[in-house]
Design a protein around this motif. Structure first.
Motif, mmCIF file in Angstrom:
data_model
loop_
_atom_site.group_PDB
_atom_site.id
_atom_site.type_symbol
_atom_site.label_atom_id
_atom_site.label_comp_id
_atom_site.label_asym_id
_atom_site.label_seq_id
_atom_site.Cartn_x
_atom_site.Cartn_y
_atom_site.Cartn_z
ATOM 1 N N GLY A 177 0.716 -1.043 0.109
ATOM 2 C CA GLY A 177 -0.283 -0.081 -0.036
ATOM 3 C C GLY A 177 0.676 1.222 0.146
ATOM 4 N N GLN A 187 -6.583 6.937 -4.689
ATOM 5 C CA GLN A 187 -7.039 6.230 -3.659
ATOM 6 C C GLN A 187 -8.339 5.395 -3.585
ATOM 7 O OE1 GLN A 187 -5.426 7.113 -0.657
ATOM 8 N NE2 GLN A 187 -6.416 5.841 0.480
ATOM 9 N N ARG A 188 -9.003 5.569 -4.755
ATOM 10 C CA ARG A 188 -9.950 4.650 -5.250
ATOM 11 C C ARG A 188 -9.406 3.403 -5.681
ATOM 12 N NH1 ARG A 188 -14.566 6.955 -9.428
ATOM 13 N NH2 ARG A 188 -14.617 8.405 -7.559
ATOM 14 N N ARG A 189 -8.246 3.515 -6.675
ATOM 15 C CA ARG A 189 -7.802 2.158 -7.059
ATOM 16 C C ARG A 189 -7.203 1.326 -5.906
ATOM 17 N NH1 ARG A 189 -4.560 2.680 -12.616
ATOM 18 N NH2 ARG A 189 -6.646 2.741 -13.269
ATOM 19 N N LYS A 190 -6.554 2.019 -4.765
ATOM 20 C CA LYS A 190 -5.781 1.678 -3.751
ATOM 21 C C LYS A 190 -7.033 0.826 -3.185
ATOM 22 C CE LYS A 190 -3.074 3.684 -1.301
ATOM 23 N NZ LYS A 190 -2.427 4.735 -0.518
ATOM 24 N N ARG A 191 -8.169 1.507 -2.828
ATOM 25 C CA ARG A 191 -9.026 0.776 -1.908
ATOM 26 C C ARG A 191 -9.582 -0.634 -2.869
ATOM 27 N NH1 ARG A 191 -10.668 5.951 -0.630
ATOM 28 N NH2 ARG A 191 -12.167 5.998 -2.202
ATOM 29 N N ARG A 192 -9.888 -0.550 -3.960
ATOM 30 C CA ARG A 192 -10.268 -1.600 -4.905
ATOM 31 C C ARG A 192 -9.252 -2.708 -4.881
ATOM 32 N NH1 ARG A 192 -11.023 0.895 -9.382
ATOM 33 N NH2 ARG A 192 -9.271 0.197 -10.415
ATOM 34 N N TRP A 193 -7.946 -2.382 -4.884
ATOM 35 C CA TRP A 193 -7.040 -3.474 -4.889
ATOM 36 C C TRP A 193 -6.992 -3.981 -3.555
ATOM 37 C CZ3 TRP A 193 -5.175 -6.383 -8.631
ATOM 38 C CH2 TRP A 193 -5.168 -5.586 -9.993
ATOM 39 N N ALA A 194 -7.336 -3.292 -2.586
ATOM 40 C CA ALA A 194 -7.074 -3.744 -1.282
ATOM 41 C C ALA A 194 -8.141 -4.700 -0.855
ATOM 42 C CB ALA A 194 -6.802 -2.474 -0.243
ATOM 43 N N ARG A 195 -9.222 -4.299 -1.385
ATOM 44 C CA ARG A 195 -10.615 -5.389 -1.230
ATOM 45 C C ARG A 195 -10.198 -6.553 -1.988
ATOM 46 N NH1 ARG A 195 -13.233 -0.156 -1.897
ATOM 47 N NH2 ARG A 195 -13.774 -0.971 -4.074
#
Length: 329
Positions: A177, A187-195
């Motif tokens: 991260g 940030q949106r793409r980071k959250r999507r990949w984290a999920r």
């Protein structure tokens, strides 16, 4: 034709040229004298291996989810993608896409592929222990001892890395991260990949929570498949009139195929052939090595491409074919 397919064509050409140059004029005579019934037996072993892997896939995703015939097709298409893409990167993508058509979520499909790879690794560890026991009870020269030492160190290294990843996976997620943040990922793409990573982790844990009899069945099928696959070179050398213990052919194949993976060429074409030539020549001589490489690679690589290509196109369709080409090109 994309760059990837040119690389595949060049790698296949190089893979064929290596044994041709090594074997010289006597190579074709050795190939003509090879028993056709033994060749048919080895091809039948590969087909049986597909059947066993299909059973393993059904155990992991649920027998009601996949029929045996469909599972065999998925296995063949996935094996083709592994053989036709650099480092086998197309394998998990193909498996995930085909399982999605049967209602299996992407995270579950990726976790299934990971469990299959871990089961494979467990087999190689057990097989290496058996080879070490064999080596202690049989005479071996310094060359074979060095190959055995390299193989042992390689597998120990892989196990240590995987154990560290399992122990510190939370720290690895945090580090990833931080890295993607430094690269300017939104940030949106980071959250999507984290999920996606969290779903994959949960799906992987769900696979490990399967009943013990199911996990034992998965490992038993894995063992039978790899015993068949790693007996091909042994039978090839027997057909060529060379007597080499199965344990030593196992070491040669493991090191050669590992070198092929590290080269990132499709299916290790060229690199695995060159490595196997270097490893096998001191044991059985040039002419036998050249003929053995051609037969062994035909059964365990070219046959996968020839038979798997129409199955891949039929099941995956043009959409996934273009996606694989774009990802690897």
């Amino acid at each position: 034709m994309s760059r990837h397919w040119w690389i595949l064509a060049a790698a296949l050409t190089g893979a064929v040229l290596i044994p041709l140059l090594l074997g010289g004029s006597g190579l074709f005579g050795r190939l003509r004298s090879f028993p056709l019934d033994l060749l048919a037996l080895m091809l039948g072993m590969i087909v049986l291996g597909w059947y066993l892997n299909a059973q393993r896939l059904r155990l992991l995703v649920g027998r009601r989810t996949l029929a045996q015939r469909r599972a065999i097709g998925i296995v063949m298409a996935t094996e083709f993608a592994i053989c036709a893409t650099p480092g086998g990167a197309g394998g998990p993508l193909t498996l995930m896409a085909l399982l999605m058509r049967h209602g299996v979520p992407p995270s579950k499909g990726t976790a299934t592929y990971a469990v299959e790879q871990l089961s494979d690794l467990l087999f190689f560890i057990c097989a290496l222990v058996g080879v070490l026991i064999f080596a202690l009870t049989h005479a071996m020269n310094a060359y074979i001892a060095s190959l055995l030492g390299i193989t042992t160190a390689l597998l120990i290294g892989v196990v240590v890395v995987l154990a560290l990843l399992g122990r510190f996976h939370r720290q690895v997620f945090l580090l990833n991260g931080w890295l993607v943040g430094r690269l300017g990922v939104k940030q949106r793409r980071k959250r999507r990949w984290a999920r996606k990573m969290i779903r994959f982790r949960n799906a992987l844990l769900d696979c490990f929570r399967l009943p013990r009899r199911v996990l034992l069945g998965v490992f038993a099928l894995t063992t039978l498949h790899w015993l068949l696959r790693y007996s091909v070179l042994y039978l090839t050398l027997r057909g060529l009139g060379s007597e080499l213990a199965w344990a030593w052919t196992f070491i040669v194949q493991l090191l050669a195929l590992t070198a092929g993976q590290f080269s990132l060429l499709p299916g290790g074409a060229g690199s695995a052939d060159l490595a196997s030539a270097a490893l096998l020549t001191p044991l059985v001589g040039k002419s036998t090595t050249a003929a053995a490489i051609l037969i062994w690679r035909f059964v365990t690589y070219y046959f996968y491409l020839i038979v798997g290509a129409p199955v891949f196109v039929h099941l995956a369709g043009r959409t996934l074919f273009r996606l694989l080409r774009t990802r690897q090109g």
